[in-house]
Write a protein that holds these residues in place. Sequence first.
Motif, PDB file in Angstrom:
ATOM      1  N   LEU B 283       0.892  -1.282  -0.048  1.00  0.00           N
ATOM      2  CA  LEU B 283       0.262  -0.055  -0.191  1.00  0.00           C
ATOM      3  C   LEU B 283       0.716   1.396  -0.084  1.00  0.00           C
ATOM      4  N   ASP B 284       1.941   1.252   0.607  1.00  0.00           N
ATOM      5  CA  ASP B 284       2.810   2.343   0.927  1.00  0.00           C
ATOM      6  C   ASP B 284       3.601   2.760  -0.461  1.00  0.00           C
ATOM      7  N   ILE B 285       4.101   1.549  -0.990  1.00  0.00           N
ATOM      8  CA  ILE B 285       4.929   1.886  -2.064  1.00  0.00           C
ATOM      9  C   ILE B 285       4.050   2.329  -3.310  1.00  0.00           C
ATOM     10  N   ILE B 286       2.853   1.659  -3.398  1.00  0.00           N
ATOM     11  CA  ILE B 286       1.983   1.887  -4.494  1.00  0.00           C
ATOM     12  C   ILE B 286       1.646   3.321  -4.710  1.00  0.00           C
ATOM     13  N   ASP B 287       1.254   3.782  -3.116  1.00  0.00           N
ATOM     14  CA  ASP B 287       0.899   5.248  -3.104  1.00  0.00           C
ATOM     15  C   ASP B 287       2.000   6.250  -3.390  1.00  0.00           C
ATOM     16  N   ALA B 288       3.084   5.842  -2.892  1.00  0.00           N
ATOM     17  CA  ALA B 288       4.456   6.807  -3.254  1.00  0.00           C
ATOM     18  C   ALA B 288       4.636   6.792  -4.635  1.00  0.00           C
ATOM     19  N   PHE B 291       2.220   8.616  -6.981  1.00  0.00           N
ATOM     20  CA  PHE B 291       2.290  10.052  -6.644  1.00  0.00           C
ATOM     21  C   PHE B 291       3.474  10.448  -7.403  1.00  0.00           C
ATOM     22  N   ASP B 292       4.530   9.716  -7.611  1.00  0.00           N
ATOM     23  CA  ASP B 292       5.669  10.459  -8.487  1.00  0.00           C
ATOM     24  C   ASP B 292       5.345  10.281  -9.838  1.00  0.00           C
ATOM     25  N   PHE B 293       4.619   9.237 -10.309  1.00  0.00           N
ATOM     26  CA  PHE B 293       4.533   9.081 -11.675  1.00  0.00           C
ATOM     27  C   PHE B 293       3.397  10.259 -12.167  1.00  0.00           C
ATOM     28  N   VAL B 311      14.097  10.011  -8.452  1.00  0.00           N
ATOM     29  CA  VAL B 311      13.101   9.365  -7.419  1.00  0.00           C
ATOM     30  C   VAL B 311      12.684   8.081  -7.952  1.00  0.00           C
ATOM     31  N   LEU B 312      12.557   8.020  -9.362  1.00  0.00           N
ATOM     32  CA  LEU B 312      12.007   6.829  -9.942  1.00  0.00           C
ATOM     33  C   LEU B 312      13.205   6.057 -10.434  1.00  0.00           C
ATOM     34  N   ASP B 313      14.423   5.849  -9.774  1.00  0.00           N
ATOM     35  CA  ASP B 313      15.483   4.991 -10.061  1.00  0.00           C
ATOM     36  C   ASP B 313      16.075   5.713 -11.272  1.00  0.00           C
ATOM     37  N   ASN B 314      15.974   6.947 -11.822  1.00  0.00           N
ATOM     38  CA  ASN B 314      16.585   7.658 -12.807  1.00  0.00           C
ATOM     39  C   ASN B 314      15.753   7.300 -14.214  1.00  0.00           C
ATOM     40  N   ARG B 315      14.538   6.655 -13.981  1.00  0.00           N
ATOM     41  CA  ARG B 315      13.758   6.425 -15.231  1.00  0.00           C
ATOM     42  C   ARG B 315      13.476   7.639 -15.730  1.00  0.00           C
TER      43      ARG B 315
END
Lengths: 326, 326, 326, 326, 326, 326
Positions: B283-288, B291-293, B311-315
């Motif tokens: 739940l935590d990682i999906i929400d983060a 947000f970032d996407f 923050v998205l591993d440099n993608r």
Amino acid sequence: MGNNIYDNQKSIQELKAGDKIDAFVLVKSYDVKKTTAGKLYVDLNLVDRTGEINAKIWENPKASEEILVENSIVKVRGEILEWGGALQLKVNKIRALLENENIQISQLVPSAPIEPNEMLKEVKDFADKIKDIQIRTLVNNILEKYNNKLLFYPAAKKNHHSYRGGLLYHVLRMLKTGEMISMIYGSLNTDYIFAGVILHDICKVLEMDSDDFGVVSDYTMEGKLLGHIIQGVKEIEIEGEKIGLDREKSIVLQHMILSHHYEPEYGSPKKPMTIESEVLHYLDIIDARMFDFENVLKGVEEGRFSDRVWVLDNRSVYKPIDNNIK
Amino acid sequence: MGNNIYDNQKSIQELKAGDKIDAFVLVKSYDVKKTTAGKLYVDLNLVDRTGEINAKIWENPKASEEILVENSIVKVRGEILEWGGALQLKVNKIRALLENENIQISQLVPSAPIEPNEMLKEVKDFADKIKDIQIRTLVNNILEKYNNKLLFYPAAKKNHHSYRGGLLYHVLRMLKTGEMISMIYGSLNTDYIFAGVILHDICKVLEMDSDDFGVVSDYTMEGKLLGHIIQGVKEIEIEGEKIGLDREKSIVLQHMILSHHYEPEYGSPKKPMTIESEVLHYLDIIDARMFDFENVLKGVEEGRFSDRVWVLDNRSVYKPIDNNIK
Amino acid sequence: MGNNIYDNQKSIQELKAGDKIDAFVLVKSYDVKKTTAGKLYVDLNLVDRTGEINAKIWENPKASEEILVENSIVKVRGEILEWGGALQLKVNKIRALLENENIQISQLVPSAPIEPNEMLKEVKDFADKIKDIQIRTLVNNILEKYNNKLLFYPAAKKNHHSYRGGLLYHVLRMLKTGEMISMIYGSLNTDYIFAGVILHDICKVLEMDSDDFGVVSDYTMEGKLLGHIIQGVKEIEIEGEKIGLDREKSIVLQHMILSHHYEPEYGSPKKPMTIESEVLHYLDIIDARMFDFENVLKGVEEGRFSDRVWVLDNRSVYKPIDNNIK
Amino acid sequence: MGNNIYDNQKSIQELKAGDKIDAFVLVKSYDVKKTTAGKLYVDLNLVDRTGEINAKIWENPKASEEILVENSIVKVRGEILEWGGALQLKVNKIRALLENENIQISQLVPSAPIEPNEMLKEVKDFADKIKDIQIRTLVNNILEKYNNKLLFYPAAKKNHHSYRGGLLYHVLRMLKTGEMISMIYGSLNTDYIFAGVILHDICKVLEMDSDDFGVVSDYTMEGKLLGHIIQGVKEIEIEGEKIGLDREKSIVLQHMILSHHYEPEYGSPKKPMTIESEVLHYLDIIDARMFDFENVLKGVEEGRFSDRVWVLDNRSVYKPIDNNIK
Amino acid sequence: MGNNIYDNQKSIQELKAGDKIDAFVLVKSYDVKKTTAGKLYVDLNLVDRTGEINAKIWENPKASEEILVENSIVKVRGEILEWGGALQLKVNKIRALLENENIQISQLVPSAPIEPNEMLKEVKDFADKIKDIQIRTLVNNILEKYNNKLLFYPAAKKNHHSYRGGLLYHVLRMLKTGEMISMIYGSLNTDYIFAGVILHDICKVLEMDSDDFGVVSDYTMEGKLLGHIIQGVKEIEIEGEKIGLDREKSIVLQHMILSHHYEPEYGSPKKPMTIESEVLHYLDIIDARMFDFENVLKGVEEGRFSDRVWVLDNRSVYKPIDNNIK
Amino acid sequence: MGNNIYDNQKSIQELKAGDKIDAFVLVKSYDVKKTTAGKLYVDLNLVDRTGEINAKIWENPKASEEILVENSIVKVRGEILEWGGALQLKVNKIRALLENENIQISQLVPSAPIEPNEMLKEVKDFADKIKDIQIRTLVNNILEKYNNKLLFYPAAKKNHHSYRGGLLYHVLRMLKTGEMISMIYGSLNTDYIFAGVILHDICKVLEMDSDDFGVVSDYTMEGKLLGHIIQGVKEIEIEGEKIGLDREKSIVLQHMILSHHYEPEYGSPKKPMTIESEVLHYLDIIDARMFDFENVLKGVEEGRFSDRVWVLDNRSVYKPIDNNIK
């Protein structure tokens, strides 16, 4: 250690296939089982100070079962076989200890080389060297709280110091080294060094269930879900609150506990950020490694290599000729 | 969000070299400096809802300095230059807000899209769905304790949800997803899901120092030495003790907090060992990540890639044609 | 699941050393072997819905061999021994199923909890919710093409969903979660979510050889040399070409398949670069983890830990008291 | 390569701060910019065969701008300054090429040392050595399909063989080494070696956008979302289908492409599982490393170390005295 | 390899449970043991060129023991059983070699496919191609020094080239490949290539204790504490000093030895920093991998996969149809 | 350290933007450069015991240049500016040292806190405590051989103990700790401890080029290609041979040097396999870490955190209130 039964009998560690033995040993566990062919037999695990061996009683299992009590001393006669690559004792005769055979359980249980009460006294002497009255009180209170358990707890379920009194012995050697290193590196605050060493593993008494022989049956529920590091952090928070410990000192001590495994994958979510927590880690690891090396090298001849040792990252270690380990 | 000043001015995010601007912005910080040649000038950092830009006042720095106040609104006129690869605003004119200019600081501060009091109410409604009275009481007490801070705390210093009210917004979206997932995976205990979500990051209010605008100046001393995960574990231990929370429930909740980052190198010394703690992590990682996407894709045209996002591993991420992100 | 034979017999999972059994089981495989002493015996592997056990027939092996057929149902009588740490059934009596014993193979084969045709219908209903006609056509065509295999394929050779119908069950639960998450995160395009979920693992039907019971004997040659992810990418390329699917949509879908394992070391050479591919990964991993946790926790009492579970990174997992898993 | 302009002018690679130059160079890009002080100037990037340098025109920028055309040849006069640690050309005079100055663009563009048509012919000769008619046809068809692009494509955007014709040059040297190694290791099937080498990187023509000078502006959308390895796998699948290539051969070839980067983190989800795919990887890496070493060592004196080279894992490499690199 | 005993007997590699055999084999080791039931038997390990099998003599162990000599040839008759998942030979009859049975030990010992003296001569021919007189002298001196051991040493205790003459065979194939690669990559200095290849593993003769059959019993004390790489570096230092080798050449050669395993975790504290040391690594690894692949594929049918191979990172490898491995 | 110039001037470490200074400093390097605008100026790097600062002379650069000599002392007057985030000294006046200004270079060069000759004497005293005459002779011979260099060599180019005499200081503190630890862990052989500590880094005098101020300009060719660990191993081999050192002792000592960095990725291809080599590693790392912590904490106030420290894995470290670091 005085005159003991090892003067008269081969220790388990020394046994080889083909040996005949006649010795006092401790019954760690036993069970009556049935072979594929349907025959009953007794399957036992026997220990002395030096190790453990599996044994089988093929004749009269029912009779033998009657005299077997876990954690009691028995005298066994038999011969050593090799079976599937492991040694096994074929028991020919077994009996309970006689009244006049003056043998103490402590003589058969692997233990630290110093008497527990003596170790605890020495640790408390170090606690009394803490100059800050708040920190000293905190350390003494926690020592008091776990006084009884400390007298027999090992430092681990397996691996280093996993014997009776191992936790105290580990702490004591770290305290001595910590005191000496503080003479060389004058910037170290001995209050934090002594308190940190004494408290760093103390919640192992909450993390593991140990019997009076220092044998850990399992980890506790809280031990598994949180672990002794987190438990230790909470201990300082709560016991600190009780005595009005300055918040800054409390957090500095909690950080020492939290960071003493150094790397996240070994359980420390924070790396040491104070000079004393940095040192605490090295005191800890040096003592563990010295224990493991000494333990392995005991059984190795000069000029020879040991087998691979799992706890030493699978290294095979070497004992140089004419060195000092007896 | 109603009619706001963005209707009439270009946002900072949209600026390009060569643009002329005439806009209301918030003064985040300023300083009077001297060039190598010895000339005085004012160096400022200005923000609006969408971003931040560095600015220079070369003329009459002393006069400008007089009207500058940190966290106040000013109106600036000037042009955008590119200097050393970055955009810079050369200020030609600057003045304070006039009495009749009805602009709120909240209009210029990056914030969660829902009003804080409304979010807090929704979170409390979820707390009230907890069936176990002990756990419900615990959660409500802790929410009450940090009520004020929750109204403006961001969820991070940088990265995901690092804006005013970001912590509540993060919790709220996780609660909604948690509730839905529990319908599909019937073995989940919603008491632990709701309590775990609400408490998982709540000690960020102790770990970071945030001003009322949700801007974190730094981590606290305890935040640095222990971190919000360890602080959260202690919070439950202590607040649980106060209300006589069953020890088993307390440890299960503490374990959820402790394990929610999943990997030791991200701060969790234990991996999830209960099904609810496993889910909490996702739940935590999906929400983060959502947000970032969403945050990145806002600024990307359909059929195009973003720049690399640290923050998205440099993608570098792609926005398909005709998709739903407006 | 209705009234079944488990009402009257102990399941394999429940067996303990010493038990006597008299039960219907499925013969998975059998072999006639010779002991070191030269004696013939039959070595069998027997399964029911709950697990598998090794068995030996020591008496009249030749006679027994005659009635043994792989994947047929037999009735066995015998007792459970412990041999080398594992349970073993010593068969005293074995016979084929009688005509009047109304038992279906499906009652003895581990299967998904929903009937395959029902699952396939539900999946197709989701396909029909895809708004883009090209994508919907693509998904329906591929579902049609592998219709037959989908009715019994498991989702894996071992580990999560490795039972009859497991692939469809995995897809179905992901679709439901995906639909719900898309309500909360409005920027998600459900066309890509539904298509991505349905297609993400579909080439497992080409990667593995499964029998009608959902038991995978081996991977195929192409499965080993390329793998279902690469096979899935090619499937979309080729089936997309056939229906004139827009190149952009085709590549976006291929990318979803390619990236859904997220990390290169798990088979995805590209990380997700679209928001829907990011979510696809989490839908996948959540369903796998829920399956594994539920599967393990079924056999654990409240307040107890499981043994270490290899597929869960060797974790021992805990079942809190009074939770909802029955 | 005959008599070229480098006989009469210093190459860009040789320039040092303080040098005066008067040379023909290619205009890669240019832009008119404004200083913080508001003064206009021209910012250019100039290249020759050996490298690239940034230049500034401070005087008469407008006039200079008129003669500037991207990818045209100009003659510049100026001096080399060091600014912020990098060399910069201060242009004093610039003019377009005169009619009678017989200089070809190819003389100023970094290129492979063999003429493209000659390389392509040699590669096709290797293709014709393939004994299996199906595989030979496949390879020839694909070469034919990308014939035009192959004549100028580089092998990479940066790093090894990132110049005009680099892709063919890379393939050609690998073919030669592959042929020789197959003489020593007789178990290698040269059909797969030659086909694998020719096809391994061929979809770089789809992955990257290159101009006619072998300069890659960016990766394509499909290149970013899938990458040349996956594109190459599909290419063989589809082109193989067209000519009725045996499925087994097609999959073996697809596997070679898929596995040639060897490690998942470098883009190969499968490690080589055939002896020819194992060798293909080493042919590839040897050629890349030889290119990088030769490229770096060109600029190093005997008995000296190079600077750290990013593409060689940041190694500083050494050129022994009296070795053979000219 | 001429006419040998394999023409008339099944090789150990080909044996299956149930086979009857009557064959010449080499006695690698034997021991008299006792069963749990107290019965004596002989436990032997037997080898031929293709492999090794464990055997038991249940009847007349004492009589058998008398004719058993380690490393002697015997003729055995018996049958193959499967026990605990492994094959075992139940010996019915065993006798020593008869005078008239003209069988050489070399026919039963796994060996390189070329005669050692021939290989050594070829290696020395390469040494003579070294143009630099100092380096040539160094290489010849070291070859001379270890001449005798080189004739039988394997290249490893286990894994690649772990058979009689394996070290020379490994070096010879690398020399041939090195010579060819130097034709393609003209910047390579063949003096360093040939010297580096010949010396790279030569101190394996100091690192391991091998018997005349190329079977390594153990590593030496210096081998364990330092390893053949470090030993090789010292060898060049010392032998170089003796002949006045230029310091620069000596260090360059020492660096080649030191860096040839490439990665620190494989024993090279420095990565290659010269072009010839870079190539040396790839010559080494290609020869090792070709050996392993050829070795595995020998036992695999066309169109089939091997079992997982530990030394190939646990890969299962595939043999394409109609390829060239016989 | 007596009365020095720091009594009268601000040290470089203490400088802040805006400060005016008038101080004696050492000229580390200087260069005459030209601005983009074509103006000449002098660019200098100045040091004192505490640090280094970049400086510019804008007026009369030619005149200034005449008085500048590298490694000479000058007196400068000027003011501190902040430029691009770094401090810079704008020099208003600069002159050479006057005859009557009695300032020693050593007063301006960062150095160990003990006088080199005194440290060397103490180290030799430890060498004399070695009981084994062969080992003692070896150690004394090597100390004698490098006597001169030891008096000024630092222990590193950057990081811990990278100042004049740093190598001896590092060794000396390790010897003291080693002696104390050997009292607690009686199984340690002090002969190996003392010899190992003295020799572990001694070949840094061959690995690096240091001037008399302990400033390392670069690594040597042999240092780069082999490194001080490998050089140290060879040193013992060769010097041991000269004095007839027992081979076993020589190898044990070589192993200590080889393994003292513990992990392959830090340069040790073998992990410690003797108890003394295990301890040597910890003596080394403790001294390095104590140096780094003390060095950082010097500049930190009680109750505050330092900036992130690269050499301490980028940690920010904390100085507790009322601790002992002055």
